[in-house]
Design a protein around this motif. Structure first.
Motif, PDB file in Angstrom:
ATOM      1  N   UNK A  74       9.083 -48.866  14.383  1.00  0.00           N
ATOM      2  CA  UNK A  74       9.835 -50.109  14.590  1.00  0.00           C
ATOM      3  C   UNK A  74      11.328 -49.828  14.802  1.00  0.00           C
ATOM      4  N   UNK A  75      11.856 -48.826  14.093  1.00  0.00           N
ATOM      5  CA  UNK A  75      13.274 -48.487  14.258  1.00  0.00           C
ATOM      6  C   UNK A  75      13.532 -47.761  15.573  1.00  0.00           C
ATOM      7  N   UNK A  76      12.506 -47.113  16.123  1.00  0.00           N
ATOM      8  CA  UNK A  76      12.697 -46.328  17.346  1.00  0.00           C
ATOM      9  C   UNK A  76      12.330 -47.110  18.596  1.00  0.00           C
ATOM     10  N   UNK A 439      27.558 -39.750   7.966  1.00  0.00           N
ATOM     11  CA  UNK A 439      26.178 -40.164   7.728  1.00  0.00           C
ATOM     12  C   UNK A 439      25.300 -38.916   7.632  1.00  0.00           C
ATOM     13  N   UNK A 440      24.363 -38.937   6.712  1.00  0.00           N
ATOM     14  CA  UNK A 440      23.435 -37.815   6.543  1.00  0.00           C
ATOM     15  C   UNK A 440      22.049 -38.201   7.046  1.00  0.00           C
ATOM     16  N   UNK A 441      21.486 -37.332   7.853  1.00  0.00           N
ATOM     17  CA  UNK A 441      20.130 -37.549   8.341  1.00  0.00           C
ATOM     18  C   UNK A 441      19.118 -37.010   7.329  1.00  0.00           C
ATOM     19  N   UNK A 480      22.080 -42.635  21.671  1.00  0.00           N
ATOM     20  CA  UNK A 480      22.932 -42.273  20.541  1.00  0.00           C
ATOM     21  C   UNK A 480      24.082 -43.275  20.398  1.00  0.00           C
ATOM     22  N   UNK A 481      24.503 -43.898  21.511  1.00  0.00           N
ATOM     23  CA  UNK A 481      25.497 -44.973  21.436  1.00  0.00           C
ATOM     24  C   UNK A 481      24.853 -46.229  20.859  1.00  0.00           C
ATOM     25  N   UNK A 482      23.581 -46.439  21.200  1.00  0.00           N
ATOM     26  CA  UNK A 482      22.846 -47.550  20.590  1.00  0.00           C
ATOM     27  C   UNK A 482      22.749 -47.345  19.080  1.00  0.00           C
ATOM     28  N   UNK A 483      22.505 -46.109  18.669  1.00  0.00           N
ATOM     29  CA  UNK A 483      22.473 -45.783  17.239  1.00  0.00           C
ATOM     30  C   UNK A 483      23.813 -46.110  16.583  1.00  0.00           C
ATOM     31  N   UNK A 484      24.905 -45.755  17.248  1.00  0.00           N
ATOM     32  CA  UNK A 484      26.233 -46.059  16.694  1.00  0.00           C
ATOM     33  C   UNK A 484      26.417 -47.560  16.500  1.00  0.00           C
ATOM     34  N   UNK A 485      25.976 -48.343  17.496  1.00  0.00           N
ATOM     35  CA  UNK A 485      26.107 -49.798  17.376  1.00  0.00           C
ATOM     36  C   UNK A 485      25.296 -50.351  16.220  1.00  0.00           C
ATOM     37  N   UNK A 486      24.130 -49.816  15.989  1.00  0.00           N
ATOM     38  CA  UNK A 486      23.300 -50.314  14.899  1.00  0.00           C
ATOM     39  C   UNK A 486      23.852 -49.900  13.536  1.00  0.00           C
ATOM     40  N   UNK A 487      24.521 -48.767  13.481  1.00  0.00           N
ATOM     41  CA  UNK A 487      25.183 -48.374  12.240  1.00  0.00           C
ATOM     42  C   UNK A 487      26.374 -49.286  11.966  1.00  0.00           C
ATOM     43  N   UNK A 488      27.079 -49.669  13.030  1.00  0.00           N
ATOM     44  CA  UNK A 488      28.191 -50.609  12.861  1.00  0.00           C
ATOM     45  C   UNK A 488      27.686 -51.960  12.348  1.00  0.00           C
ATOM     46  N   UNK A 489      26.519 -52.373  12.840  1.00  0.00           N
ATOM     47  CA  UNK A 489      25.942 -53.657  12.412  1.00  0.00           C
ATOM     48  C   UNK A 489      25.144 -53.520  11.131  1.00  0.00           C
ATOM     49  N   UNK A 490      24.975 -52.289  10.646  1.00  0.00           N
ATOM     50  CA  UNK A 490      24.204 -51.982   9.436  1.00  0.00           C
ATOM     51  C   UNK A 490      22.802 -52.595   9.485  1.00  0.00           C
ATOM     52  N   UNK A 491      22.094 -52.313  10.582  1.00  0.00           N
ATOM     53  CA  UNK A 491      20.722 -52.803  10.704  1.00  0.00           C
ATOM     54  C   UNK A 491      19.819 -51.986   9.785  1.00  0.00           C
ATOM     55  N   UNK A 495      18.879 -47.840   9.570  1.00  0.00           N
ATOM     56  CA  UNK A 495      19.417 -47.121   8.411  1.00  0.00           C
ATOM     57  C   UNK A 495      18.311 -46.434   7.614  1.00  0.00           C
ATOM     58  N   UNK A 496      17.083 -46.941   7.704  1.00  0.00           N
ATOM     59  CA  UNK A 496      15.972 -46.303   6.989  1.00  0.00           C
ATOM     60  C   UNK A 496      15.648 -44.926   7.560  1.00  0.00           C
ATOM     61  N   UNK A 497      16.110 -44.643   8.775  1.00  0.00           N
ATOM     62  CA  UNK A 497      15.894 -43.319   9.375  1.00  0.00           C
ATOM     63  C   UNK A 497      16.875 -42.281   8.849  1.00  0.00           C
ATOM     64  N   UNK A 498      17.886 -42.721   8.102  1.00  0.00           N
ATOM     65  CA  UNK A 498      18.916 -41.821   7.599  1.00  0.00           C
ATOM     66  C   UNK A 498      18.736 -41.588   6.108  1.00  0.00           C
ATOM     67  N   UNK A 499      19.334 -40.493   5.638  1.00  0.00           N
ATOM     68  CA  UNK A 499      19.243 -40.158   4.212  1.00  0.00           C
ATOM     69  C   UNK A 499      20.399 -40.779   3.422  1.00  0.00           C
ATOM     70  N   UNK A 500      21.589 -40.786   4.009  1.00  0.00           N
ATOM     71  CA  UNK A 500      22.781 -41.251   3.290  1.00  0.00           C
ATOM     72  C   UNK A 500      23.594 -42.161   4.198  1.00  0.00           C
ATOM     73  N   UNK A 501      23.837 -43.382   3.730  1.00  0.00           N
ATOM     74  CA  UNK A 501      24.762 -44.300   4.375  1.00  0.00           C
ATOM     75  C   UNK A 501      26.015 -44.351   3.509  1.00  0.00           C
ATOM     76  N   UNK A 502      27.125 -43.739   3.932  1.00  0.00           N
ATOM     77  CA  UNK A 502      28.315 -43.687   3.069  1.00  0.00           C
ATOM     78  C   UNK A 502      28.935 -45.047   2.798  1.00  0.00           C
TER      79      UNK A 502
END
Length: 567
Positions: A74-76, A439-441, A480-491, A495-502
């Motif tokens: 779903x995240x991908x 961010x940690x993967x 990867x730019x789409x990923x950046x946008x979703x991190x900015x929006x904190x979707x 975020x479940x695909x990452x290990x650490x959200x600072x």
């Protein structure tokens, strides 16, 4: 009559040391204990136990693949994923004049053509859970039929054909080809470990052997024809450090002496270029092939996180073993599979023919022969590719991915680079005082003090693609730019695909950027290792410039990506 009975009694006394209850010199003699008998052995040349082992191994790999799909799809590729599958299917439809005709279906055969737009995320979960449930049943029961195996294959090809780059690797096609073979290994609808009317077909067994032959020979040839370091025996000097997702053992293997790396490379060439031909040199050499290939894959599993690729490559090697060679894995207790196989073999020997009903036997023979003709026909372009000096690897010549080309590490990267995603709450990203947090993967290298992960056969698809992105540009990897946008929006799902959200528990970042670093293993026992560091790194430069959600609005709109402003 009395005389005959008396004579018989005397004969029994001479043979058995006296009649029951009689005495000799006042001492009763016990009969000699019977000599211990060795349990009957299975004769070679049948594959009943082989089928059970193949089905369980295939089901295990399917269960891993569907578990990965359930946690990550779903995240991908979901409705708000990094590369939504709905947009992909719409682009395919536009390419074929806007309608779902045969051309579009044959280009991307998938059940998602009939899934309503509003139900994509639910279908992704449903497909994954259904596949997981069926594969776990087969794994536990050790039996399946053509209907169940065909349904598993249909579910997985439906995911692969909308998975885009996340499903673009050789092990996806390899799982589909392995799963297709498993369909014809089973009876039509009977759910029994030993369906006596449907013995394992030798044609299907040779289909598995043909698969492992192509996998290994293709991998060996692509190496010899590809990177020069495979020919001068230096590739292993770099492989452990630069492979996509190293594990802790790779950290130490990297520091092995040069002569050992040369030996590893030579051994690799022997396994991939010589051993495959053992398949055609009789039973003993075929068994040797299976043992060597399985041991080789175990070594690869121990030295890296290569998804479920090496686990999957073990599966067709199981077809090198017949019932006699696999009997030690199965119980001899009454009611177990092994004694039942002994009964089947004894029945065959007594009758002198296959104990099948004639009508069903002929139908099955026709099906197996048709299967063999299909595999032979689809193998023609694969063989041409193997013989070509312009060999390509991990390619399918048909959209159903029934017979494919394979290969791995045709070239070796000599340096490891990583993209590190960073965010800041600063209003001005160019302010030297701005604090950038990383961010940690889940698994890919990032934090220098974090030990490399050990996850095989599980697979983090985003981490794997980040490895490819690191030696390309962000223009070649717009996701990867789409990923950046979703991190900015904190979707949440991304975020479940990452290990650490600072920024967890705080306001979301205002800016995201990508930094490019060169990574190297620290020296075991050296000054960096003494500080608890597994990696050392050096900045190369920016990978992509700082971006914010407002600036990404037009970029997202041009690609029909869902846009969510910061709250």
């Amino acid at each position: 009559m009395a005389e005959k009975e008396e004579a018989a009694e005397q004969l029994r006394r001479r043979r058995g040391g006296g009649a029951a209850g009689s005495e000799t010199s006042g001492v009763a003699r016990d009969p000699d204990p019977p000599a211990p008998q060795r349990p009957p052995a299975l004769r070679p040349g049948t594959f009943w136990l082989t089928r059970v082992a193949l089905l369980r191994a295939t089901a295990f790999l399917y269960s891993v693949a569907f578990l990965v799909a359930y946690h990550q799809n779903k995240a991908l590729i979901g409705e708000r994923g990094l590369l939504p599958c709905r947009l992909y299917l719409e682009s395919v439809k536009r390419h074929f004049k806007g309608k779902i005709y045969w051309d579009a279906l044959s280009y991307a055969p998938t059940l998602f053509w009939i899934v309503p737009r509003s139900s994509v995320d639910g279908a992704l979960d449903a497909f994954a859970l259904a596949g997981l449930a069926i594969s776990l049943f087969i794994l536990v029961a050790g039996c399946a039929n053509m209907i169940l195996m065909a349904f598993l294959w249909l579910l997985y090809i439906s995911l692969v054909n909308v998975g885009q780059i996340w499903y673009s690797f050789g092990w996806e096609s390899q799982l589909l080809e392995t799963g297709f073979l498993a369909i014809f290994l089973c009876p039509l609808w009977t759910l029994s470990q030993l369906p006596k009317r449907t013995p394992p077909s030798r044609i299907v067994i040779w289909g598995y052997r043909w698969l492992i032959f192509r996998i290994m020979l293709g991998a060996g040839l692509i190496k010899i024809r590809g990177d020069r370091c495979w020919r001068d025996l230096t590739c292993m000097d770099y492989h452990y450090e630069t492979q996509p997702v190293p594990n802790p053992i790779a950290y130490y293997m990297h520091r092995s002496p040069g002569w050992f790396h040369q030996f590893e490379t030579l051994f690799n060439h022997f396994i991939e270029l010589v051993v495959p031909f053992f398949l055609f040199l009789g039973r003993r050499m075929c068994l040797s092939h299976g043992i060597l290939q399985i041991l080789f894959q175990v070594l690869l599993i121990l030295s890296g996180n290569l998804s479920f690729l090496n686990w999957l490559t073990i599966v067709p090697s199981i077809a090198c073993f017949d019932d006699a060679s696999l009997s030690f894995l199965f119980s001899s207790k009454k009611g177990a599979v092994k004694p039942q196989v002994l009964e089947i073999q004894a029945d065959e020997d007594a009758k002198g023919t296959d104990p099948l009903l004639p009508y069903g036997c002929y139908i099955r023979k026709v099906v197996n022969a048709s299967f063999g003709v299909l595999i032979a026909f689809l193998s023609v372009p694969v063989v041409v590719n193997l013989l070509s000096s312009q060999q390509i690897m991990n390619t399918s010549f048909n959209s159903l991915r029934i017979v494919n080309t394979y290969g791995a590490f045709g070239s070796i990267t000599k340096e490891r680079t990583e993209v590190v995603i960073q965010g800041t709450s600063s209003l001005d990203p160019n302010n030297p005082a701005a604090i950038w947090e990383e961010y940690e993967f889940k698994c890919k290298p990032g934090d220098l003090n974090r030990r490399p992960c050990l996850i095989s056969p599980y697979h983090y698809r985003l981490d794997w693609l980040m490895w490819f992105a690191a030696f390309q540009t962000y223009e070649q990897n717009e996701w990867i730019i789409h990923l950046a946008g979703k991190l900015l929006a904190e979707e949440r799902e991304v975020l479940s695909l990452l290990a650490v959200n600072p920024f967890e528990g705080r306001s979301p970042p205002r800016w995201i950027r990508g930094e490019h670093f060169k990574y190297k293993f620290s020296q075991p026992g050296g000054k960096h290792a003494g500080n608890g560091k597994w990696w050392i790194r050096k900045r190369i430069g920016p990978y992509f410039p700082p971006v914010d959600l407002k600036g990404l609005r037009k970029f997202f709109k041009a690609r029909n990506w869902p846009y969510r402003a910061q709250s």
